[in-house]
Design an enzyme around this catalytic site. Structure first.
Site, PDB file in Angstrom:
ATOM      1  N   PHE A 151       0.863  -1.178   0.000  1.00 16.59           N
ATOM      2  CA  PHE A 151       0.000   0.000   0.000  1.00 16.59           C
ATOM      3  C   PHE A 151       0.900   1.229   0.000  1.00 16.59           C
ATOM      4  O   PHE A 151       1.584   1.518   0.986  1.00 16.59           O
ATOM      5  CB  PHE A 151      -0.935   0.060   1.206  1.00 16.59           C
ATOM      6  N   ASP A 236       9.588   2.958   1.713  1.00 17.00           N
ATOM      7  CA  ASP A 236       8.400   3.742   2.031  1.00 17.00           C
ATOM      8  C   ASP A 236       8.142   3.630   3.533  1.00 17.00           C
ATOM      9  O   ASP A 236       7.593   2.653   4.015  1.00 17.00           O
ATOM     10  CB  ASP A 236       7.208   3.208   1.235  1.00 17.00           C
ATOM     11  N   LYS A 265       2.760  11.445   6.892  1.00 22.01           N
ATOM     12  CA  LYS A 265       1.915  11.241   8.056  1.00 22.01           C
ATOM     13  C   LYS A 265       2.439  11.965   9.292  1.00 22.01           C
ATOM     14  O   LYS A 265       2.180  13.140   9.480  1.00 22.01           O
ATOM     15  CB  LYS A 265       1.706   9.745   8.297  1.00 22.01           C
TER      16      LYS A 265
END
Length: 410
Positions: A151, A236, A265
């Protein structure tokens, strides 16, 4: 002169607000039926004043809790000075942010963006440009190897290399140039890499897949393979980074330094969207003016908050808390295996918990926990994710585990 008549505006209830969203907000999410109105630290409060312990932390965007005082102060201070110039001009906050972030990562250069998906898209572009300009791959032939069940975001290019049909179905045609191999399989990865490979892009811990942790040696193996084959290693760390796993970055569990590190984030402190590609100079150096950009990327408000986030991480306090409380979380979940939990994976203050499907789906368990005053989120069938703010106390953590035990027993 008569005083104006006060018109009483009825307060909308949670149910009212949920119903009001239905016709006007796109149905791209299926939230739990809780309407948060206020928050502080690890706790949120709904419209009616009911309090909940937040065990999701905005998918790790709230690593430092809701409204951390140092981050709120940094934002307030900057709001009184300057919020946006665009990158048409310099601003007085960007240099310090980039310097601190480069120092924190051990890399050289920073490409500031806004969202996690933007960071991934930027990394794809940079890797391809590097392949053509530096590695000598023929134009238009660069490939990037990714892992199944990944993801990385929801843009058209990113879902092109997703294996989640819910994310892909109905959104083609897809962007070519990606090869998908099983996660945590070095042999399959090696077989997929060839002279056209620009980069290997992986999550050091697969978050959306259910907090899937690779076997020891996998990340070091990816680093060695990419170095040997002359391609880039892109990690990531948008969810796994910035203290979540008990280290500043999840790759540090194997003493690995990638060529590109993708952050987001928690970098915005739960206040503003902030993301970044951080890389070696010879990698990010392939970009020239006009080839990539973002109006809001590196804006003064984002840079001020991001710098304050880095200052919190430089103390090491949050990494130590995540490591120590991660033991409490892991031990507490281990006690539930066989009593409603069929398995779990945990690293630091982050866990994917597989619930016995005869007890309920992940969604059903999440709703039952909500009624116990605990907020979590499901993923993939009967799996729930736990990722509390790194400011959570041991007492709060044990309270959440006790609530999970009650829900499973019921």
């Amino acid at each position: 002169m008569t005083a104006p008549t006060r018109v009483s505006v009825p307060t909308r209830t949670s149910a009212d607000l949920i119903r009001a969203e239905e016709p006007v907000v796109a149905h791209n999410y299926h939230p739990l039926p809780v309407v948060v109105a206020r928050a502080e630290g690890t706790w949120v409060e709904d419209v009616e004043g009911r309090r909940y312990l937040d065990m999701l932390a905005g998918y790790s965007a709230l690593n430092f809790g809701h409204r951390h005082p140092a981050l709120i102060e940094a934002a307030h201070r900057q709001l009184d000075q300057l919020t946006l110039t665009s990158r048409a001009f310099h601003n007085d906050r960007l240099a310090e942010f980039a310097e601190r972030l480069a120092e924190l990562t051990g890399l050289d250069m920073v490409l500031p963006m806004n969202t996690g998906a933007e960071a991934v898209e930027s990394a794809v572009k940079v890797a391809r440009k590097w392949a053509y300009d530096v590695k000598g791959v023929p134009d238009g032939q660069a490939t990037i190897v990714v892992a199944a069940e990944n993801f990385h975001g929801r843009t058209t290019t990113i879902v092109s290399f997703s294996t989640d049909e819910t994310a892909r179905s109905g959104f083609g045609p897809f962007t070519p140039g990606f090869r998908i191999v099983p996660y945590d399989d070095l042999a399959a990865l090696e077989a997929a890499v060839d002279e056209t490979t620009a980069a290997v892009l992986i999550e050091p811990v697969q978050g959306e897949a259910g907090v899937v942790i690779p076997a020891p040696g996998y990340l070091a193996g990816v680093r060695e393979l990419t170095r040997r084959e002359g391609c880039l290693f892109i990690a990531d760390e948008i969810q796994s980074g910035l203290g979540r796993t008990g280290r500043t970055f999840a790759v540090e569990h194997e003493d690995v330094v990638p060529d590109m590190l993708l952050l987001g984030k928690a970098l915005g402190g739960g206040i503003v969207p902030v993301s970044a590609v951080v890389a070696r100079r010879e990698v990010l150096g392939v970009l020239h003016p006009g080839e990539h950009g973002s109006t809001f990327g590196g804006n003064p408000l984002a840079a001020a908050v991001g710098t304050a986030v880095i200052d919190l991480l430089r103390t090491g306090e949050f990494q130590r808390r995540a490591a120590a409380l991660g033991v409490v979380l892991r031990d507490g979940l281990a006690e539930l295996v066989g009593d409603g939990v069929v398995g779990f994976r945990a690293r630091g203050l982050w866990a994917g918990v597989d619930i016995d499907p005869t007890i309920g789906t992940g969604r059903e368990i999440s709703e039952r926990l909500m009624r116990e005053g605990i907020l979590v989120k499901d993923t993939h069938g009967s799996t729930i994710r736990l990722a509390p703010p790194l400011t959570v106390t041991e007492e709060e953590l044990r309270s959440a585990l006790a609530a999970l035990k009650r829900v499973l027993a019921a």
